[in-house]
Design a protein around this motif. Structure first.
Motif, mmCIF file in Angstrom:
data_model
loop_
_atom_site.group_PDB
_atom_site.id
_atom_site.type_symbol
_atom_site.label_atom_id
_atom_site.label_comp_id
_atom_site.label_asym_id
_atom_site.label_seq_id
_atom_site.Cartn_x
_atom_site.Cartn_y
_atom_site.Cartn_z
ATOM 1 N N THR A 99 0.821 -1.163 -0.296
ATOM 2 C CA THR A 99 0.182 0.020 0.458
ATOM 3 C C THR A 99 0.772 1.439 0.221
ATOM 4 O O THR A 99 1.877 1.073 0.884
ATOM 5 C CB THR A 99 -0.691 -0.189 0.870
ATOM 6 O OG1 THR A 99 -1.344 -1.167 1.058
ATOM 7 C CG2 THR A 99 -1.710 0.835 1.005
ATOM 8 N N SER A 100 0.952 1.943 -0.776
ATOM 9 C CA SER A 100 1.184 3.610 -0.990
ATOM 10 C C SER A 100 -0.312 4.537 -0.597
ATOM 11 O O SER A 100 -1.170 4.255 -0.592
ATOM 12 C CB SER A 100 1.354 3.693 -2.122
ATOM 13 O OG SER A 100 0.997 3.539 -3.007
ATOM 14 N N PHE A 101 0.764 5.698 0.481
ATOM 15 C CA PHE A 101 -0.435 7.185 0.198
ATOM 16 C C PHE A 101 0.478 7.703 -0.599
ATOM 17 O O PHE A 101 1.379 8.481 -0.342
ATOM 18 C CB PHE A 101 -0.291 6.923 1.921
ATOM 19 C CG PHE A 101 0.760 8.093 2.216
ATOM 20 C CD1 PHE A 101 1.435 7.749 2.770
ATOM 21 C CD2 PHE A 101 -0.509 9.240 2.926
ATOM 22 C CE1 PHE A 101 2.663 8.409 2.885
ATOM 23 C CE2 PHE A 101 0.315 9.934 3.432
ATOM 24 C CZ PHE A 101 1.243 9.797 3.955
ATOM 25 N N GLU A 102 -0.367 8.576 -0.761
ATOM 26 C CA GLU A 102 -0.181 10.348 -0.312
ATOM 27 C C GLU A 102 -0.767 12.017 -0.176
ATOM 28 O O GLU A 102 -2.398 11.496 0.408
ATOM 29 C CB GLU A 102 -0.447 10.667 -1.892
ATOM 30 C CG GLU A 102 0.090 11.877 -2.874
ATOM 31 C CD GLU A 102 1.981 12.275 -3.089
ATOM 32 O OE1 GLU A 102 2.535 12.814 -3.135
ATOM 33 O OE2 GLU A 102 2.334 10.672 -3.472
ATOM 34 N N PRO A 103 -0.508 12.550 0.092
ATOM 35 C CA PRO A 103 -1.158 13.648 1.093
ATOM 36 C C PRO A 103 -1.845 14.895 0.577
ATOM 37 O O PRO A 103 -1.217 14.992 -0.747
ATOM 38 C CB PRO A 103 -0.256 14.023 2.062
ATOM 39 C CG PRO A 103 0.920 14.146 1.814
ATOM 40 C CD PRO A 103 0.652 12.449 0.379
#
Length: 366
Positions: A99-103
């Protein structure tokens, strides 16, 4: 069972060290091994934690703990697919490598679009050095917007759209209109154009305002505009001077009119005062005349009454006896004595006159 060589050597070393330095063995505390183990474990955990935090800012796909800053929401991808999970600011946990995330910022942000070349209706090339677009992505539309346009949604609906709208505006207007006449309307037109398309295709994007800086134009055209602006300034100065002169003349005229009205008012007041004095004098004269006429009439009536009474008295006195008495008195008072034949006749004539008057009074009484 045979003992390994290493164990035998270690034991011999331990026995030798204990035999040679018994004081050192006495100084070591009984629980020293446990304290050092706890300290080393704490240091190792701290190193691991800070390593994870450092990696979370660079390779967020490799981290477990990540931070979402204030004013942003966390958006997640798993295997390249956008997840519907949206997290609020703070620390969160995710699966590393999977899982990758971005603000994603959901507060007001300003996107600066730089160096926008465009050609005017007359074929003059100008360049807008900077256009600032204040916008905001609504929190409830984050998933739909990123699903359709990706993390860099502003490239599609702000940067590219500004280039398109500016070129459309310039191509349909002349340099005079773009640079001077309609420049104050470009901000609102750009804002309306961006908001209309965003509302239709990306409703989560809200355009707050657009600030357009003055475009750069060729130097030759700029000098012409400066010369034209200078002439326009001269004309405006002349017009303002003319307006000032007209105002001064109007002021003087108003002052003259006011002075004339004041004099006319004073003259009218004086004339009314004179007329009132004349009317008062006329009424006084009429009263005096009426008093004089009344007095004269009274005197005339008195005289007439007196004369009438005297006439009536004289009429009553005209009797033969009174006339004879007056005749005798007049003869007696007369100092002259007449001699001659006519004396008896004169006496007779007097008696005849008395008889005539007596007969006349009788006839009137009858």
């Amino acid at each position: 069972m045979a003992t390994p060589r290493s164990d035998l050597s270690s034991r011999s070393d331990l026995n030798s060290s204990s035999s040679t330095s018994p004081a050192a063995a006495v100084q070591r505390p009984a629980g020293g091994g446990a304290h050092s183990f706890l300290l080393e474990s704490f240091v190792a955990l701290a190193v691991i934690f800070f390593s994870i935090m450092a990696l979370s800012s660079t390779h967020n796909s490799l981290t477990i703990i990540h931070q979402v800053p204030e004013g942003h929401v966390g958006v997640y991808w798993r295997g390249g697919a956008l997840l519907q999970t949206i997290t609020n600011p703070g620390f969160h946990v995710k699966l590393p490598l999977i899982t990758s995330f971005e603000p994603i910022q959901v507060t007001l942000q300003t996107d600066m679009v730089r160096d926008i070349p465009c050609g005017t209706k007359g074929g003059v090339m100008i360049n807008f050095t900077r256009i600032e677009v204040v916008n905001r992505l609504r929190k409830g539309y984050v998933y739909d917007t990123l699903l359709q346009y990706g993390v860099h949604y502003d490239n599609t609906w702000i940067y590219d759209k500004i280039h398109h709208e500016i070129n459309q505006f310039c191509s349909s207007h002349s340099l005079q209109q773009v640079y001077i006449d309609m420049f104050d309307q470009i901000d609102e037109r750009m804002k309306e154009a961006l908001q209309v398309d965003c509302t239709r295709y990306a409703p989560g994007i809200e355009i707050i305002s657009v600030r357009v800086t003055k475009p750069t134009i060729p130097n030759t055209v700029k000098r012409n505009f400066e010369a034209m602006e200078e002439e326009r300034t001269k004309v405006l100065i002349a017009v303002e001077k003319q307006k000032v002169a007209e105002k001064e003349a109007e002021t003087q005229m108003k002052m003259a009119i006011s002075e004339a009205e004041k004099k006319a008012s004073v003259s009218r007041i004086m004339m009314e005062q004179m007329l009132m004095e004349k009317e008062s004098a006329q009424r006084q004269a009429e009263i005096d005349n009426q008093m004089y006429l009344a007095r004269e009439k009274s005197l005339s009536d008195a005289n007439f009454y007196k004369v009438m009474k005297e006439a009536e008295a004289n009429k009553l006195k005209l009797t033969p006896e009174f006339l004879e008495l007056r005749f005798i008195e007049s003869i007696a008072n007369n100092s002259k004595i007449f001699f001659g034949d006519k004396v008896p006749g004169m006496i007779l004539d007097q008696r005849l006159l008395g008889n005539f008057l007596q007969e006349f009074s009788r006839s009137e009484n009858a």
